[in-house]
Design an enzyme around this catalytic site. Structure first.
Site, PDB file in Angstrom:
ATOM      1  N   GLU A 121     -17.182   8.828   4.788  1.00 27.25           N
ATOM      2  CA  GLU A 121     -16.904  10.043   3.514  1.00 27.25           C
ATOM      3  C   GLU A 121     -15.346  10.391   3.787  1.00 27.25           C
ATOM      4  O   GLU A 121     -14.907  10.081   4.909  1.00 27.25           O
ATOM      5  CB  GLU A 121     -17.722  11.018   3.943  1.00 27.25           C
ATOM      6  CG  GLU A 121     -18.947  11.307   3.833  1.00 27.25           C
ATOM      7  CD  GLU A 121     -19.693  10.487   4.921  1.00 27.25           C
ATOM      8  OE1 GLU A 121     -19.840  10.735   6.367  1.00 27.25           O
ATOM      9  OE2 GLU A 121     -20.920  10.266   4.843  1.00 27.25           O
TER      10      GLU A 121
ATOM     11  N   ASN B 272      -8.266  13.779  -0.567  1.00 27.68           N
ATOM     12  CA  ASN B 272      -7.559  13.304  -0.038  1.00 27.68           C
ATOM     13  C   ASN B 272      -7.338  11.650  -0.708  1.00 27.68           C
ATOM     14  O   ASN B 272      -7.570  10.582  -0.280  1.00 27.68           O
ATOM     15  CB  ASN B 272      -8.585  12.791   0.841  1.00 27.68           C
ATOM     16  CG  ASN B 272      -7.209  12.260   2.337  1.00 27.68           C
ATOM     17  OD1 ASN B 272      -6.064  12.161   1.877  1.00 27.68           O
ATOM     18  ND2 ASN B 272      -8.261  12.864   3.142  1.00 27.68           N
TER      19      ASN B 272
ATOM     20  N   TYR C 127      -8.046   2.598   1.479  1.00 30.77           N
ATOM     21  CA  TYR C 127      -9.139   2.904   1.632  1.00 30.77           C
ATOM     22  C   TYR C 127      -9.619   1.727   0.636  1.00 30.77           C
ATOM     23  O   TYR C 127     -10.049   1.064   0.707  1.00 30.77           O
ATOM     24  CB  TYR C 127     -10.756   3.515   1.984  1.00 30.77           C
ATOM     25  CG  TYR C 127     -10.301   4.654   3.404  1.00 30.77           C
ATOM     26  CD1 TYR C 127     -10.341   4.144   4.318  1.00 30.77           C
ATOM     27  CD2 TYR C 127     -10.717   5.448   2.779  1.00 30.77           C
ATOM     28  CE1 TYR C 127     -10.171   4.082   5.469  1.00 30.77           C
ATOM     29  CE2 TYR C 127     -10.903   7.144   3.982  1.00 30.77           C
ATOM     30  CZ  TYR C 127     -10.317   6.351   5.346  1.00 30.77           C
ATOM     31  OH  TYR C 127     -10.303   7.046   6.283  1.00 30.77           O
TER      32      TYR C 127
HETATM   33  C1  LIG Z   1      -5.009   8.387   5.717  1.00 27.81           C
HETATM   34  C2  LIG Z   1      -4.186   8.429   7.010  1.00 27.81           C
HETATM   35  C3  LIG Z   1      -5.085   7.773   7.825  1.00 27.81           C
HETATM   36  C4  LIG Z   1      -3.198   6.877   6.253  1.00 27.81           C
HETATM   37  O1  LIG Z   1      -2.350   6.341   7.350  1.00 27.81           O
HETATM   38  P1  LIG Z   1      -0.893   5.964   7.378  1.00 27.81           P
HETATM   39  O2  LIG Z   1      -0.794   5.617   8.707  1.00 27.81           O
HETATM   40  O3  LIG Z   1      -0.223   7.322   6.879  1.00 27.81           O
HETATM   41  O4  LIG Z   1      -1.252   5.256   6.328  1.00 27.81           O
HETATM   42  P2  LIG Z   1      -0.100   3.829   6.687  1.00 27.81           P
HETATM   43  O5  LIG Z   1       1.473   3.954   6.604  1.00 27.81           O
HETATM   44  O6  LIG Z   1      -1.205   2.350   6.968  1.00 27.81           O
HETATM   45  O7  LIG Z   1      -0.585   3.345   5.445  1.00 27.81           O
HETATM   46  C5  LIG Z   1      -1.470   2.288   4.737  1.00 27.81           C
HETATM   47  C6  LIG Z   1      -1.822   3.055   2.387  1.00 27.81           C
HETATM   48  O8  LIG Z   1      -2.547   3.955   2.481  1.00 27.81           O
HETATM   49  C7  LIG Z   1      -1.338   5.160   1.001  1.00 27.81           C
HETATM   50  N1  LIG Z   1      -1.393   5.725   2.038  1.00 27.81           N
HETATM   51  C8  LIG Z   1      -0.056   6.019   2.968  1.00 27.81           C
HETATM   52  N2  LIG Z   1       0.787   7.035   3.137  1.00 27.81           N
HETATM   53  C9  LIG Z   1       0.927   7.094   1.376  1.00 27.81           C
HETATM   54  C10 LIG Z   1       1.545   8.541   0.179  1.00 27.81           C
HETATM   55  N3  LIG Z   1       2.243   9.921   1.711  1.00 27.81           N
HETATM   56  N4  LIG Z   1       0.894   8.338  -0.391  1.00 27.81           N
HETATM   57  C11 LIG Z   1      -0.025   7.754  -1.389  1.00 27.81           C
HETATM   58  N5  LIG Z   1      -0.971   6.874  -0.154  1.00 27.81           N
HETATM   59  C12 LIG Z   1      -0.239   6.829   1.028  1.00 27.81           C
HETATM   60  C13 LIG Z   1      -0.876   3.155   0.871  1.00 27.81           C
HETATM   61  O9  LIG Z   1      -2.161   2.554  -0.178  1.00 27.81           O
HETATM   62  C14 LIG Z   1      -0.260   2.689   1.544  1.00 27.81           C
HETATM   63  O10 LIG Z   1      -0.300   1.248   1.451  1.00 27.81           O
HETATM   64  P3  LIG Z   1       0.572   1.191   1.379  1.00 27.81           P
HETATM   65  O11 LIG Z   1       2.114   1.277   2.231  1.00 27.81           O
HETATM   66  O12 LIG Z   1       1.069  -0.688   1.136  1.00 27.81           O
HETATM   67  O13 LIG Z   1       1.334   1.911   0.057  1.00 27.81           O
HETATM   68  C15 LIG Z   1      -2.531   9.847   7.172  1.00 27.81           C
HETATM   69  O14 LIG Z   1      -2.248   9.898   5.945  1.00 27.81           O
HETATM   70  C16 LIG Z   1      -3.544  10.335   8.212  1.00 27.81           C
HETATM   71  O15 LIG Z   1      -4.268  10.703   9.089  1.00 27.81           O
HETATM   72  N6  LIG Z   1      -3.997  11.437   6.481  1.00 27.81           N
HETATM   73  C17 LIG Z   1      -4.588  12.801   7.754  1.00 27.81           C
HETATM   74  C18 LIG Z   1      -5.657  12.356   8.521  1.00 27.81           C
HETATM   75  C19 LIG Z   1      -6.915  11.644   7.286  1.00 27.81           C
HETATM   76  O16 LIG Z   1      -7.038  12.380   6.150  1.00 27.81           O
HETATM   77  N7  LIG Z   1      -7.874  11.268   7.284  1.00 27.81           N
HETATM   78  C20 LIG Z   1      -8.716   9.961   6.570  1.00 27.81           C
HETATM   79  C21 LIG Z   1     -10.013  10.802   6.516  1.00 27.81           C
HETATM   80  S1  LIG Z   1     -11.326  10.242   5.472  1.00 27.81           S
END
Ligand SMILES: CC(C)(COP(=O)(O)OP(=O)(O)OC[C@H]1O[C@@H](n2cnc3c(N)ncnc32)[C@H](O)[C@@H]1OP(=O)(O)O)[C@@H](O)C(=O)NCCC(=O)NCCS
Length: 141
Positions: free
Chosen positions: A97, A102, A109
């Site tokens: 979910e 977000n 995903y």
């Molecule tokens: C969502 C989360 C897990 C992504 O982890 P991350 O290490 O920052 O992401 P990554 O560096 O691995 O990036 C993977 C993809 O996420 C997306 N992404 C990451 N940061 C982004 C940003 N600031 N804006 C838009 N897309 C973004 C992109 O699709 C990215 O792929 P790309 O680099 O090829 O564009 C992290 O931001 C987080 O912990 N957020 C807060 C908690 C949360 O929302 N968890 C998920 C709950 S369901």
């Protein structure tokens, strides 16, 4: 993830979410035998995941990267790890979910191939009200 990681995990959780998981949510997940994992960088916890893997399907309950480590590929790496784990344990699909608002998580995903299969109404607390959840599914093959 072990009980010794919980102080750091809860600290990260509280720094990320307005409605964070509690320490009990994590310790209950460990006690229940869910797959609880951390990713470390330079000896510090950079992120974590909690997955419930049943015979047919896996449910990703928590995936979080600490703010200083976001946007460096850790989220994608942890998600890949979860998908590998689910496949190895024989799951045919992964469900999760996410809040409709977000966009960062939804982009992560979507890039991994997840698609929306349902909405759960008023699933999350949000300010004074509630927010729906988007249910995402990935079929594993
Ligand atoms: C969502 C989360 C897990 C992504 O982890 P991350 O290490 O920052 O992401 P990554 O560096 O691995 O990036 C993977 C993809 O996420 C997306 N992404 C990451 N940061 C982004 C940003 N600031 N804006 C838009 N897309 C973004 C992109 O699709 C990215 O792929 P790309 O680099 O090829 O564009 C992290 O931001 C987080 O912990 N957020 C807060 C908690 C949360 O929302 N968890 C998920 C709950 S369901």
């Amino acid at each position: 993830m072990t009980a010794a990681d919980l102080d750091a995990v809860v600290e990260i959780e509280q720094s990320i979410y307005p409605h964070p998981w509690t320490r009990s949510n994590f310790s209950d997940s460990l006690a229940a035998g869910y797959q609880c994992s951390i990713v470390e960088c330079g000896g510090k916890i950079a992120g974590y995941s909690v997955v419930m893997i049943a015979p047919e399907e896996a449910h990703l309950l928590n995936l979080s990267i600490a703010p200083p480590w976001q946007r460096r590929g850790f989220g994608r790496e942890v998600l890949d790890f979860v998908l590998r784990l689910a496949r190895e344990r024989g799951a045919h699909q992964v469900l999760l979910e996410v809040r409709p608002s977000n966009e960062v998580a939804r982009a992560l995903y979507a890039a991994a191939g997840f698609s929306e299969i349902a909405r759960r109404r008023d699933y999350y607390p949000a300010g004074a009200g509630r927010e729906d959840a988007v249910v995402l599914q990935l079929e594993l093959r």
